[in-house]
Design an enzyme around this catalytic site. Structure first.
Site, PDB file in Angstrom:
ATOM      1  N   GLN C 197       0.868  -1.181   0.000  1.00 58.55           N
ATOM      2  CA  GLN C 197       0.000   0.000   0.000  1.00 58.55           C
ATOM      3  C   GLN C 197       0.904   1.229   0.000  1.00 58.55           C
ATOM      4  O   GLN C 197       1.405   1.643   1.039  1.00 58.55           O
ATOM      5  CB  GLN C 197      -0.916  -0.046   1.221  1.00 58.55           C
ATOM      6  CG  GLN C 197      -1.749  -1.332   1.310  1.00 58.55           C
ATOM      7  CD  GLN C 197      -2.859  -1.406   0.280  1.00 58.55           C
ATOM      8  OE1 GLN C 197      -3.744  -0.559   0.237  1.00 58.55           O
ATOM      9  NE2 GLN C 197      -2.784  -2.398  -0.610  1.00 58.55           N
ATOM     10  N   GLY C 238     -11.590   2.579   5.031  1.00 56.34           N
ATOM     11  CA  GLY C 238     -10.673   1.759   4.256  1.00 56.34           C
ATOM     12  C   GLY C 238      -9.794   2.591   3.327  1.00 56.34           C
ATOM     13  O   GLY C 238      -9.910   3.821   3.245  1.00 56.34           O
ATOM     14  N   HIS C 239      -8.954   1.892   2.579  1.00 57.57           N
ATOM     15  CA  HIS C 239      -8.005   2.602   1.704  1.00 57.57           C
ATOM     16  C   HIS C 239      -8.719   3.342   0.578  1.00 57.57           C
ATOM     17  O   HIS C 239      -9.654   2.852  -0.017  1.00 57.57           O
ATOM     18  CB  HIS C 239      -6.914   1.704   1.148  1.00 57.57           C
ATOM     19  CG  HIS C 239      -7.333   0.434   0.501  1.00 57.57           C
ATOM     20  ND1 HIS C 239      -6.421  -0.461   0.016  1.00 57.57           N
ATOM     21  CD2 HIS C 239      -8.544  -0.111   0.272  1.00 57.57           C
ATOM     22  CE1 HIS C 239      -7.061  -1.490  -0.486  1.00 57.57           C
ATOM     23  NE2 HIS C 239      -8.342  -1.307  -0.352  1.00 57.57           N
ATOM     24  N   ASN C 240      -8.221   4.559   0.329  1.00 62.51           N
ATOM     25  CA  ASN C 240      -8.711   5.400  -0.763  1.00 62.51           C
ATOM     26  C   ASN C 240     -10.157   5.856  -0.590  1.00 62.51           C
ATOM     27  O   ASN C 240     -10.781   6.336  -1.536  1.00 62.51           O
ATOM     28  CB  ASN C 240      -8.524   4.708  -2.120  1.00 62.51           C
ATOM     29  CG  ASN C 240      -7.055   4.465  -2.405  1.00 62.51           C
ATOM     30  OD1 ASN C 240      -6.552   3.355  -2.286  1.00 62.51           O
ATOM     31  ND2 ASN C 240      -6.357   5.527  -2.698  1.00 62.51           N
TER      32      ASN C 240
END
Lengths: 341, 341, 341
Positions: C197, C238-240
């Site tokens: 990531q 969460g991511h993004n």
């Protein structure tokens, strides 16, 4: 590690021993896996079938179950309660020594009882009071003016903000946070304006708080946790929540601000309770239920639908979107029938 | 930061390069935003429309998609898997140096491999074993007798209680707690009596555990996490849960005590699983589903209703309270019709 | 602790005072419990009945309510907003002194403004930038290259990974983790393969983040939190994920990767939002709702069923499993009726 003979165990537990008193027990085991030096128990009927095959050194069970045990038994009325007592005699959890670790950071304005244990990298701020036999493990932070009564144990990396009172014998597991600001904001001119949270948190005696729990400080008055309350991991209690004595909450329960939960309530896993509600004493709420209104009567409540096969669940969920319409259609049919249509 | 030519990337990935082998790639980018020095990928069809306009230095994609790329492509069968491999070559996450930070607190009775990195303010208790190439970042706590096999990485402020075993290559993100007491209490005479949790936790190889996860120690036997399991942030696993190899759980999943989850299961976000259940291998559970019975057959399961406009949702939810009654009314209508009424 | 006269309070708040200007206020109280030296407020109509009996030194309220107050009042248009401002004048939260604690571990390659306060056992890695008046409390970790703009406050035991940017005035409560790896894995040959990531996290100005929150770093680009966003305890992003300005999320909300939440949204407690969705500006989602599709229109949405008595809930839930069948049976009845059957 403790070792006890069956005779000594029987005496300590007030149990009736059927078997050799000189067998030495060195630990605990399950019915399925216990060795001849381990003590097992039978309380949940789900595991009764394992009794006949057990190789445990002894089994704690009721008189009725004792008939079916292949070896030594300790007969008691409440096997799980007896096991709860015995379990502590065989617990291997390390007990840190009294004293302040040279790598702890303790304010000169804090009062620490000489029998307390303060671990490495713990930080204790001005005006904190630490009672007798308290254990504060490494990495904990105790904010200004907070007090921990005798026998409190904080596992590592717990954060206690300023102005928090914790009653005697209370245990808090790692990563939990007590006294962070409540979620109080006034919305005005398109923005959120923070309301300072000037209340504290007051926790009773003999409470157990799991890991990574959050209990927010009150907006004005204190957030209040009664005596003997047990909270599993990742529970969240908002500001000014009141939890009555001996109430239990399973993992991931969330309670929004200013809600009052009664005494002897049981909240199942991931239950969510909205804010400003009253929950009566003795209420049980099943797992994943949404409580959006006050529950003024003792009883059992639920709301979550259980898992189903995806195809059926999807068809039913699609129909749910038209449930009100279906209801009206049934009413029309009934009306037509009554009208002799 | 690594730099690689497209020729080198193609060779390392076993990809077919269509484009200039001497283009230098210095990092990763999305199809939409990548620069001429960045590698992008196309795996999710949702983003296919972005391919034609991409300014990426190269795109990892299938042969079919490669036709529509404006520039260099690295053709592979499984673009996401290839991207997973390539991503590590451009990762900028710092790698702490080997050795024990002077501000770490390491017991003389612990065994630490010389190639391990122990960060500032980490605390390592008696009898702990730390393998080769382990990284323990600042503020972590490792309780007595626990073992971390080679290549384990703990990000900051992780708490590992006593008696926890962690397999090789496992990664645990910040704030997670492994080995806190399970939620075991006997109720008697109006109060909860704690049952000492004397089991441990055993975690397999190549596991990834997200941030602020809680995995409780077993009551008697160990809680067990298999190899290659991946757990997202804020997952909670109760005492004596067993998780089979290569099972994945998204954020906020909660699993109650003594439940066994099979291998290669997928649990969506915020799924809740009750205690003492068996979930078969290969089960997929959709987000926010309540699993209150064992799922003995492979398949996909769901239960949560999806969001709807408030007015419709409220009307339908009100009707749901009378669904059983509606069912009976329909039966009455059917009966009347059959009776020629 | 601050003390202010009613005259001074009225002037500072632009309020009309009805009562003695020389009364001294030393703190805040609720309508029900405030003493003669405390300031109370009335905003929520639920508490209007408490006004007549209040013993508060003064009450912030509207002109309409002021008629019914027994003592001094400060009349304003928006009492809660005025109370929000006044609350900070009586806040007793300690303010740590500027400077680096001798027990902090600060890289020589970090830039720390002299007015910043760095607490004991805080760890600050290479290349970090700490702005003016920043407060970093004990046990926090700031990873390489991250930046905290002026006035940021981190409460104890917060973990900020590498490559995170935090805007001015943002507050993060204890135990929160910003920048842990997103949940990105490619499945191949029966196993999960981690995708590095490599994105970061960018947080705007004036954001408030509760305790034990997790905000993951982006897979490639950054995860983005806008200005003035407020997140309660145990939220997970969460991511993004992208969160628009001035959006509020109550406790335990979870948002899966790559979802975009608009500006001025309100997400109730424990709402779950699936990944890769778009939520429009001004959307309100009621507590415990599952959002599994994009919500492209402003409005209020819900999905969770509310708690009901166990017996009724169980009967209705059992019928729900056959809802599609019930629908078909009603259609058959309707058809029979139309056919004159």
């Amino acid at each position: 590690m403790q070792t006890l003979t069956l005779a000594a165990l029987a005496e300590a537990l007030g149990a009736t021993l059927r078997g050799p008193g000189d067998t030495v027990i060195t630990g605990l085991g399950t019915l399925k896996a216990a060795t001849g030096e381990q003590l097992a128990f039978l309380a949940n009927p789900r595991y009764r079938s394992q009794l006949a095959e057990t190789t445990a050194g002894a089994v704690l069970c009721t008189a009725a179950d004792a008939e079916h045990a292949p070896g030594a038994v300790l007969v008691v009325d409440d096997p799980y309660q007896a096991f709860a007592r015995a379990s502590h005699w065989f617990d291997r959890a390390p007990r840190p020594a009294a004293g302040i670790h040279p790598r702890a950071v303790v304010s000169e304005l804090a009062q620490v009882h000489p029998s307390a244990s303060i671990g490495a990298n713990a930080v204790i701020e001005d005006g904190v009071t630490i009672g007798a036999d308290v254990v504060i493990m490494p990495g904990c932070f105790i904010g200004a003016g907070s007090s921990l009564a005798e026998g409190v144990r904080l596992w590592p990396n717990v954060t206690i903000y300023h102005g928090v009172k914790i009653g005697p014998g209370t245990i808090i597991h790692a990563g939990s946070v007590v006294g962070a600001d409540g979620f109080g904001f006034a919305f005005s001119a398109g923005q959120w304006h923070k309301v300072a949270q000037v209340g504290g948190v007051s926790i009773g005696a003999g409470v157990e708080i799991g890991a990574n729990v959050t209990i927010d400080r009150g907006a004005i008055d204190d957030t209040l946790i009664g005596d003997g309350v047990i909270l599993d991991d990742q529970v969240h209690l908002g500001h000014n929540v009141v939890v009555g004595d001996h109430t239990a909450m399973a993992g991931k329960v969330g309670v929004s601000g200013s809600t009052r939960i009664g005494r002897h309530c049981l909240l199942g896993g991931a239950v969510g309770v909205a804010g400003h509600l009253d929950i009566a004493d003795g209420v049980t709420v099943l797992g994943m239920t949404l409580v959006s209104r006050s529950l003024t009567e003792r009883g059992v409540y639920g709301s979550a639908l259980p898992a189903d096969r995806q195809d059926r669940w999807q068809r039913n969920a699609a129909r749910f979107r038209h449930l009100d319409e279906l209801y009206r259609r049934v009413r029309t049919l009934e009306k037509g029938r009554r009208d002799g249509d």
